[in-house]
Enzyme design. Structure first.
Site, short mmCIF file in Angstrom:
data_model
loop_
_atom_site.label_atom_id
_atom_site.label_comp_id
_atom_site.label_asym_id
_atom_site.label_seq_id
_atom_site.Cartn_x
_atom_site.Cartn_y
_atom_site.Cartn_z
N HIS A 86 0.82 -1.21 0.00
CA HIS A 86 0.00 0.00 0.00
C HIS A 86 0.86 1.26 0.00
CE1 HIS A 86 -3.92 -2.01 1.64
NE2 HIS A 86 -3.46 -2.56 0.53
N GLU A 110 0.71 4.08 1.75
CA GLU A 110 1.12 4.62 3.04
C GLU A 110 2.35 3.88 3.58
OE1 GLU A 110 -3.48 4.63 3.08
OE2 GLU A 110 -1.87 3.48 2.16
N CYS A 146 -6.22 1.69 5.26
CA CYS A 146 -6.72 0.42 5.78
C CYS A 146 -6.17 0.22 7.19
CB CYS A 146 -6.28 -0.73 4.87
SG CYS A 146 -4.51 -1.10 4.96
N CYS A 176 -2.25 -0.16 7.31
CA CYS A 176 -1.56 1.12 7.15
C CYS A 176 -1.78 2.02 8.37
CB CYS A 176 -2.01 1.82 5.87
SG CYS A 176 -1.44 0.96 4.39
#
Length: 157
Positions: free
Chosen positions: A68, A70, A96, A99
């Protein structure tokens, strides 16, 4: 609305455009307390992993291959030795739970999210985890700001 929020979210959207994800391109930009842009990340495969193989881009298989945005920004900071304590992170999509935990663990204090990510297909797929992320951010004292991006012809000054 702060012109800085808009500027940094636009930067996050630019970074997101570098993602090869076929369905959702996500970008994240870390901003230091003095508004200096820091590390960034987008959703994609780890360095040197072949992202041209089509079978790796299909759900649910792609979740095992994709990092992801982040966490990519956090990993990029670690790679070059940039501390993230008290920083903010601007993201094109709401983080999410994975993260969220990473953002909290490195000591970031603010998460600024583009409001447009809360709806549509992405909002439906990740909506359930959003409440858990909000709860974790709240308990950890991380401020969440949802920003409605202006239309291209609207001023932000």
């Amino acid at each position: 609305m702060s012109k800085w929020h808009v500027r940094f979210l636009r930067l996050a959207h630019e970074v997101a455009s570098w993602s090869k994800d076929r369905s959702t391109q996500v970008g994240a930009v870390v901003i230091r307390p003095d508004r200096t842009p820091g590390p960034y990340g987008y959703n994609g495969f780890p360095r040197s992993v072949d992202d041209d193989r089509e079978d790796r881009h299909e759900r649910p298989n792609k979740y095992d291959w994709t990092e992801h945005a982040e966490r990519n920004a956090i990993f990029n900071a670690a790679r070059i030795g940039v501390p993230l304590e008290d920083c903010s992170i601007y993201v094109t999509h709401f983080p999410c739970t994975d993260c969220t935990r990473a953002i909290i663990q490195v000591g970031m204090k603010k998460v600024i999210v583009d409001e447009a990510s809360l709806g549509g297909d992405f909002g439906e797929r990740w909506g359930e985890g959003r409440q858990i992320s909000r709860e974790m951010f709240n308990e950890a004292g991380v401020e969440i700001k949802i920003v409605a991006m202006p239309k291209d012809d609207e001023s932000t000054d």
